[in-house]
Design a protein around this motif. Structure first.
Motif, mmCIF file in Angstrom:
data_model
loop_
_atom_site.group_PDB
_atom_site.id
_atom_site.type_symbol
_atom_site.label_atom_id
_atom_site.label_comp_id
_atom_site.label_asym_id
_atom_site.label_seq_id
_atom_site.Cartn_x
_atom_site.Cartn_y
_atom_site.Cartn_z
ATOM 1 N N TYR B 56 0.826 -1.221 0.000
ATOM 2 C CA TYR B 56 0.000 0.000 0.000
ATOM 3 C C TYR B 56 0.851 1.258 0.000
ATOM 4 N N SER B 57 1.981 1.177 0.690
ATOM 5 C CA SER B 57 2.774 2.391 0.860
ATOM 6 C C SER B 57 3.343 2.873 -0.480
ATOM 7 N N ASN B 74 4.456 8.899 -1.283
ATOM 8 C CA ASN B 74 4.028 8.761 0.112
ATOM 9 C C ASN B 74 5.214 8.897 1.061
ATOM 10 N N TYR B 75 6.354 8.287 0.670
ATOM 11 C CA TYR B 75 7.533 8.369 1.539
ATOM 12 C C TYR B 75 8.084 9.778 1.580
ATOM 13 N N PRO B 275 -2.514 4.719 1.641
ATOM 14 C CA PRO B 275 -1.102 4.642 1.245
ATOM 15 C C PRO B 275 -0.195 5.518 2.109
ATOM 16 N N ALA B 278 0.166 3.875 5.387
ATOM 17 C CA ALA B 278 1.061 2.732 5.265
ATOM 18 C C ALA B 278 2.509 3.194 5.212
ATOM 19 N N ALA B 279 2.783 4.244 4.460
ATOM 20 C CA ALA B 279 4.154 4.756 4.359
ATOM 21 C C ALA B 279 4.648 5.245 5.709
ATOM 22 N N THR B 283 7.830 3.630 7.599
ATOM 23 C CA THR B 283 8.910 4.526 8.017
ATOM 24 C C THR B 283 9.189 4.351 9.515
#
Lengths: 362, 307
Positions: B56-57, B74-75, B275, B278-279, B283
């Protein structure tokens, strides 16, 4: 002893609840002496050693080391060091760090410390294993590390708590020789706790035999083996044949008795002797009885019949039934002349020396 | 000769199945059979969800549908947005403080039980687990009662006369979170430390005294280094779950005590951006693992220096 003893133990008692671990123990140990505390497990020998080290505190009485009372002095401020039964090698340190452990407090410079650690390791012949960890060492090597770690502190007294009991027989005998020469080399007082009578006899200048928290006898190995004062001591230090004898005369130091088969003899009266119904216990060591071969003659002879035979390699134990004696005699004979071939049931003649008989307190 | 080769030929085909039969009877096979239900359970309920979260991420949420094209956006948000950075740092700081305080407070208790518990060791351990008998939620709520404006702490301090009006700094901030978490996790820190202290051979401590150490020195040079495995596991047991704790900050943390879990929950809930949530989770997971590794190394280094 003319000079001040290195260790004086004076009327020491130790109670655990109602259990008396040490019962009125008094003892002097000279400087430079190899002294052993010998006894069965639970006799208080370890408690006494731990009291000298400072891990146990006597309930009453005094302990002096080099003239100074150490009651109330913690172990880290006593001039003693100990070799523990399981060696207690620090598992998170290597051999050198183990040996240097106690030196850290002395704040020596790096080279001085290294020299002392190196010398101590050389003394126990472990110079090449300085970087090993405890789990990489054999039992004998661990023991040497424990010795080096204690000796490097230059204690006045080295305490050894059953140091050889975890080793196998061959290694144990090697370490006995080494321990003895090490003690001669460093010249300090060694106090050894052991339940192994041969170890005590082989190593010590003097031995204290302990039973039930009391000291039963203090003497040289030879004296304690040949002239035990009680039946218990005689029994604990190797085998002995016991017999009851009728007392025919008694002075302050001597005892005349009439034995069932060994005739009338006059013997030294043991310490604390107490005649019961006019009888005394007399003992003779199995190896002081000799088989007479063919038509050999001896001044003092006994006749009997072999009822059992036990083979031990260099010697054979013959169990000889002598008519008129309550118990058969145990005879320890070397196999040089074929004692291992004497058939059970054969008649034998035994020779003995009346000097080998000892009177014992019960 | 002929007889011999005949038996050989006969034996050959039976060989492989025989081997197979032997394997199913081996210790290895029975061991695998024994752990397989647990293993399947763990794989199904631990690794699969994590895999889904990781997947998801890298995706994007487009209102109600998920766009499954690979992206690192996302990250970038999780690591770049100041709000998430703040939350992450705060979560890590709080969990570190909680772990340090918990281990520091738990060690003396574990030490006391191990060295002076006598015949009552099991009773002591039993008593330590008593607070865990009630719900985690109730324990957190009870701290509200203790630390609140009209709570036990304030009324107590007022009646002794140390303060003249109730403190407002007790509840709804990060201190409250730390206090509550330390209390919740103490039992889990005491047990591993106790176990490692029990394993320390007492004759080693005697040897240290015999070689000249006083009680403090022998503790620092022998007991502490040898109980380090317990300290490390206690540290990790407390630190890892507290970073992501959600209930405690929510109940006693107030505005000041918000941690990363709250943000993650918001993305999965109201924010409707799975997402990104999830990220954030991934992390956090990675950073916590790294922090745990660093903490372990630092502890080991500290002990080596004490030597």
């Amino acid at each position: 002893m003319p000079e001040t003893p290195m260790i004086t133990i004076e009327a020491v008692n130790k109670f655990y609840g109602i259990y008396k671990a040490l019962d009125d123990v008094s003892l002097d140990i000279a400087a430079g002496e190899f002294f052993s505390l010998l006894g069965p497990s639970g006799c208080g020998k370890t408690t006494l050693l731990r009291s000298i080290a400072g891990f146990d505190t006597p309930s009453t009485g005094d302990i002096r080391i080099d003239g100074q009372s150490v009651i109330g002095t913690p172990p880290n401020r006593r001039p003693t060091n100990m070799v523990f039964q399981n060696y207690a090698i620090f598992p998170h340190l290597d051999v050198e760090e183990n040996v240097a452990y106690g030196l850290k407090r002395l704040k020596l410079d790096a080279s001085g410390e290294r020299r002392r650690v190196g010398a101590a390791l050389d003394q126990v012949r472990l110079g090449h294993l300085g970087k090993r960890r405890a789990h990489e060492l054999s039992g004998g090597q661990r023991q040497r590390v424990a010795l080096a770690r204690a000796l490097v502190m230059r204690p006045k007294v080295l305490l050894l708590d059953e140091p050889l009991s975890a080793l196998d027989k061959k290694l144990r005998e090697e370490m006995q020789v080494e321990l003895r020469s090490l003690q001669k080399a460093v010249g300090i007082t060694f106090i050894l706790v052991t339940h192994d009578q041969y170890e005590a006899l082989a190593l010590s200048d003097r031995i204290a035999v302990m039973f039930g928290g009391r000291i039963a006898q203090v003497a040289t190995p030879k004296e304690i083996y040949q002239r035990p004062t009680t039946r218990q001591i005689a029994d604990f230090l190797g085998g002995m044949n016991f017999m009851k004898a009728r007392i025919t005369g008694e002075t302050a130091t001597r005892l005349s008795v009439e034995t069932p088969r060994f005739g009338g003899v006059t013997l030294d009266k043991p310490l604390g002797f107490n005649a019961r119904n006019g009888t005394a216990t007399i003992g003779i060591r199995p190896e002081r009885l000799r088989v007479l071969w063919d038509d050999a003659k001896a001044d003092f002879e006994l006749a009997g019949r072999v009822v059992d035979r036990h083979y031990f390699g260099e010697i054979t134990h013959l169990i000889v039934d002598v008519p008129g004696m309550e118990q058969p005699l145990s005879v320890s004979e070397t196999n040089n002349f074929g004692a291992d071939d004497i058939p059970v049931g054969d008649a034998v003649r035994l020779a003995y020396d009346p000097d080998a008989l000892v009177a014992l307190s019960d | 000769m002929a007889v011999l080769s005949a038996t050989e030929v006969e034996q050959r085909p039976t060989h492989p199945p025989k081997n197979k039969a032997r394997w199913t009877a081996s210790e290895e096979a029975s061991g695998l059979a024994l752990i397989s239900p647990t293993l399947l359970y763990a794989v199904a309920l631990l690794f699969l969800p994590i895999l889904i979260v990781v997947a998801y991420s890298f995706w994007t949420q487009d209102y109600l549908t998920i766009d499954r094209t690979f992206t690192l956006q996302n990250y970038k948000t999780a690591l770049g947005e100041p709000i998430y950075q703040d939350l992450l740092v705060r979560s890590l700081v709080i969990s570190l403080v909680v772990s340090v305080v918990t281990v520091t407070l738990s060690y003396p208790i574990a030490w006391f039980i191990s060295f002076h518990g006598g015949v009552h060791k099991n009773l002591w351990l039993f008593l330590i687990t008593v607070p865990c008998w009630t719900s985690y939620l109730l324990r957190v709520m009870s701290w509200k009662v203790i630390l609140g404006y009209g709570g036990v702490m304030n009324t107590g301090l007022l009646s002794i006369g140390i303060i003249d009006k109730p403190l407002t700094s007790l509840l709804y901030n990060s201190n409250a979170v730390v206090i509550t978490l330390v209390h919740s996790w103490a039992a889990f820190a005491i047990l591993p430390i106790f176990v490692s202290l029990e394993k320390v051979d007492r004759s080693l401590i005697e040897a240290a005294h015999d070689l000249g150490d006083n009680k403090l020195m022998s503790f620092l040079r022998v007991t502490l280094p040898l109980s380090l495995p317990g300290v490390i596991s206690a540290f990790l047991i407390v630190m890892i779950p507290t970073v992501g704790d959600y209930v405690t900050p929510k109940l006693v943390g107030g505005k000041d005590g918000v941690m990363i879990a709250t943000a993650i929950q918001a993305q999965f809930g109201k924010g409707a951006n799975w997402p990104l949530g999830a990220a954030l989770s991934v992390t956090t997971m990675v950073i916590v693992s790294a922090m745990a590794g660093i903490a372990v190394l630092a502890l080991k280094l500290l002990v080596r220096m004490a030597k």
